[in-house]
Design an enzyme around this catalytic site. Structure first.
Site, short mmCIF file in Angstrom:
data_model
loop_
_atom_site.label_atom_id
_atom_site.label_comp_id
_atom_site.label_asym_id
_atom_site.label_seq_id
_atom_site.Cartn_x
_atom_site.Cartn_y
_atom_site.Cartn_z
N ARG A 46 -98.52 18.61 12.89
CA ARG A 46 -98.88 17.81 11.69
C ARG A 46 -98.80 18.66 10.42
NH1 ARG A 46 -98.17 15.27 15.27
NH2 ARG A 46 -99.36 13.58 16.21
N SER B 39 -105.17 8.50 12.84
CA SER B 39 -106.10 9.62 13.08
C SER B 39 -106.56 10.20 11.74
CB SER B 39 -105.38 10.73 13.85
OG SER B 39 -104.83 10.21 15.02
N GLU C 161 -106.35 15.00 8.62
CA GLU C 161 -104.91 14.75 8.69
C GLU C 161 -104.52 13.86 7.49
OE1 GLU C 161 -103.28 13.52 12.57
OE2 GLU C 161 -101.98 12.14 11.47
C1 LIG Z 1 -102.44 2.79 12.60
C2 LIG Z 1 -101.78 4.11 12.25
C3 LIG Z 1 -101.31 4.92 13.26
C4 LIG Z 1 -100.70 6.15 12.95
N1 LIG Z 1 -100.23 6.92 13.98
C5 LIG Z 1 -99.62 8.09 13.71
C6 LIG Z 1 -99.08 8.89 14.78
O1 LIG Z 1 -99.11 8.52 15.95
N2 LIG Z 1 -98.50 10.07 14.46
C7 LIG Z 1 -98.42 10.51 13.17
O2 LIG Z 1 -97.87 11.61 12.97
N3 LIG Z 1 -98.92 9.78 12.15
C8 LIG Z 1 -99.51 8.58 12.38
N4 LIG Z 1 -100.03 7.84 11.36
C9 LIG Z 1 -99.97 8.36 9.99
C10 LIG Z 1 -98.76 7.87 9.16
O3 LIG Z 1 -98.12 6.80 9.81
C11 LIG Z 1 -97.74 9.00 8.93
O4 LIG Z 1 -98.37 10.14 8.38
C12 LIG Z 1 -96.61 8.57 8.00
O5 LIG Z 1 -95.59 9.53 8.01
C13 LIG Z 1 -97.08 8.35 6.57
O6 LIG Z 1 -96.01 7.74 5.87
P1 LIG Z 1 -96.24 7.02 4.50
O7 LIG Z 1 -94.89 6.67 3.97
O8 LIG Z 1 -97.19 5.89 4.65
O9 LIG Z 1 -96.88 8.19 3.63
P2 LIG Z 1 -97.95 8.07 2.47
O10 LIG Z 1 -99.28 7.73 3.05
O11 LIG Z 1 -97.45 7.19 1.39
O12 LIG Z 1 -97.96 9.57 1.96
C14 LIG Z 1 -98.48 10.61 2.78
C15 LIG Z 1 -98.32 11.95 2.04
O13 LIG Z 1 -96.95 12.27 1.88
C16 LIG Z 1 -96.58 12.31 0.50
N5 LIG Z 1 -95.25 11.70 0.43
C17 LIG Z 1 -94.91 10.44 0.84
N6 LIG Z 1 -93.59 10.27 0.71
C18 LIG Z 1 -93.08 11.42 0.19
C19 LIG Z 1 -91.77 11.85 -0.16
N7 LIG Z 1 -90.70 11.06 -0.02
N8 LIG Z 1 -91.61 13.10 -0.68
C20 LIG Z 1 -92.68 13.91 -0.84
N9 LIG Z 1 -93.95 13.56 -0.52
C21 LIG Z 1 -94.13 12.33 0.01
C22 LIG Z 1 -97.67 11.58 -0.25
O14 LIG Z 1 -97.80 12.04 -1.58
C23 LIG Z 1 -98.88 11.91 0.61
O15 LIG Z 1 -99.37 13.19 0.30
C24 LIG Z 1 -100.59 6.57 11.62
C25 LIG Z 1 -101.06 5.73 10.58
C26 LIG Z 1 -101.62 4.50 10.90
C27 LIG Z 1 -102.08 3.62 9.78
#
Ligand SMILES: Cc1cc2nc3c(=O)[nH]c(=O)nc-3n(C[C@H](O)[C@H](O)[C@H](O)COP(=O)(O)OP(=O)(O)OC[C@H]3O[C@@H](n4cnc5c(N)ncnc54)[C@H](O)[C@@H]3O)c2cc1C
Length: 341
Positions: free
Chosen positions: A167, A241, A337
């Site tokens: 992570r 998480s 996380e």
């Molecule tokens: C129900 C649920 C289950 C999940 N299960 C998992 C799992 O099994 N494994 C796992 O690893 N994660 C899991 N996650 C977490 C999440 O899905 C991941 O971390 C995902 O990659 C976040 O993507 P996002 O586009 O929503 O990011 P955001 O929440 O929009 O951003 C997350 C971070 O990344 C930055 N960011 C976003 N896009 C960019 C970009 N293009 N360039 C630079 N910085 C950027 C943001 O500023 C922020 O700091 C889960 C989430 C939920 C809600």
């Protein structure tokens, strides 16, 4: 240039899976690299804080964002090259992760199926090296294209440059807030790569009546398990998480094991073991416990949920209490996380 107008005082409620009401002073969606560079270099916005937003599924807003939120809307899936066994595809940061997984399966490109139904965008996936069911993004990653937030320069990051860990990546540590990930190139396989060794995938496939699993069947099994274990953010706000599973020294673990013989662990290198954070939180009595509008989920203590009207501050206060109780009982520091804003 493909930029939506910059809006002011925009509610972020529908842009975060925790369902937190917070406002962005300025908000813009970018749908091309040129538009992204232009906004990063725009003198009117140069001096104010910026937040890059994907799907908002790994974020907790504890206050309004007094700056510019840049929503990543860069789309596109493009074949770069291929041979008989491999394919390299370039994907825009704003593509939805799960839609990309489904698309790959339809095309017969394999390696992503264990990462089915992870929320968010492709661009955020390298940030924390998303992982689930025995596969991490790093296993299918080739290269990424990022834009320097200060200069607007385009830069390539190889696998080694990204310094992927559990992570973790360079974008969460040394290069935090320095780059925007614009496009990611994946290296996928044209030959099915079945990986059913982790968790209950094998057992779920048996329950589904499948003895010779295809990648699509593995994806369906993963979706089935995830739906049964994790709360759906559309029904109850959450960001998956909340904490990472802590890695502790083997000696610390052996000491704890004397007191807690059932304490689970997984190998994490020569000197450390990984302990499931959910187990630690459960042992501290948080599982299913409601505190005001928030609480640790009844089926998965590692997931903090918003029962409807929680503020981000309420959720982060609960997280701090959970951390304190785990530290007191086990001497283990939990790290978040979720990105707290
Ligand atoms: C129900 C649920 C289950 C999940 N299960 C998992 C799992 O099994 N494994 C796992 O690893 N994660 C899991 N996650 C977490 C999440 O899905 C991941 O971390 C995902 O990659 C976040 O993507 P996002 O586009 O929503 O990011 P955001 O929440 O929009 O951003 C997350 C971070 O990344 C930055 N960011 C976003 N896009 C960019 C970009 N293009 N360039 C630079 N910085 C950027 C943001 O500023 C922020 O700091 C889960 C989430 C939920 C809600």
């Amino acid at each position: 240039m493909m930029t939506s107008p910059i809006k002011q005082e925009v509610s972020l409620l529908s842009f975060n899976t925790f369902g937190i009401e917070a406002k962005a002073r300025y908000f813009v969606e970018v749908t091309s690299i040129e538009a992204l560079k232009a906004i990063l270099l725009d003198p009117d916005y140069q001096a104010i804080p910026k937040l890059i937003l994907g799907g908002g599924s790994n974020l907790l807003f504890t206050q309004d964002f007094d700056g510019l939120v840049i929503k990543m809307g860069i789309k596109g899936i493009e074949k770069m090259r291929e041979d008989n066994e491999n394919i390299w595809v370039k994907v825009g940061a704003g593509e939805n992760w799960h839609d990309f997984v489904v698309y790959c399966l339809e095309q017969g490109w394999y390696g992503v199926e264990n990462l089915s139904l992870i929320y968010g965008t492709v661009g955020a996936a390298p940030m924390q090296n998303i992982g689930a069911y025995g596969v991490e993004l790093k296993d299918i990653f080739d290269l990424l294209i990022a834009i320097d937030r200060e200069t607007g320069n385009q830069q390539f990051f190889t696998h080694a440059d990204c310094k992927f860990g559990y992570r973790e990546s360079v974008f969460k540590s040394e290069l935090k807030d320095k780059y925007v990930i614009a496009e990611v190139i994946f290296h996928l396989s044209k030959k099915p790569q079945i990986n059913t060794s982790y968790g209950t995938i094998q057992q779920t496939l048996v329950e589904m009546g499948i003895s010779q699993p295809t990648p699509k069947a593995v994806s369906e099994a993963v979706i089935r398990i995830r739906k049964s274990k994790l709360p759906n953010p559309e029904q109850v706000g959450n960001a998956g998480s909340f904490f990472k599973n802590p890695e502790i020294l083997k000696s610390h673990f052996e000491n704890l094991r004397e007191q807690y013989p059932n304490m689970p662990s997984y190998p994490a290198g020569e000197q450390k073991v990984k302990v499931p954070a959910g187990w630690l939180i459960e042992q501290c009595g948080w599982k299913g416990r409601k505190v005001g509008n928030t609480g640790a989920h009844k089926d998965q203590a590692l997931v903090i949920v918003n029962y409807g009207m929680a503020t981000g501050l309420e959720i982060s206060e609960l997280a701090t209490k959970i951390q304190a109780s785990v530290l007191e009982k086990f001497g283990i520091q939990l790290h978040t996380e979720v990105n707290i804003v």
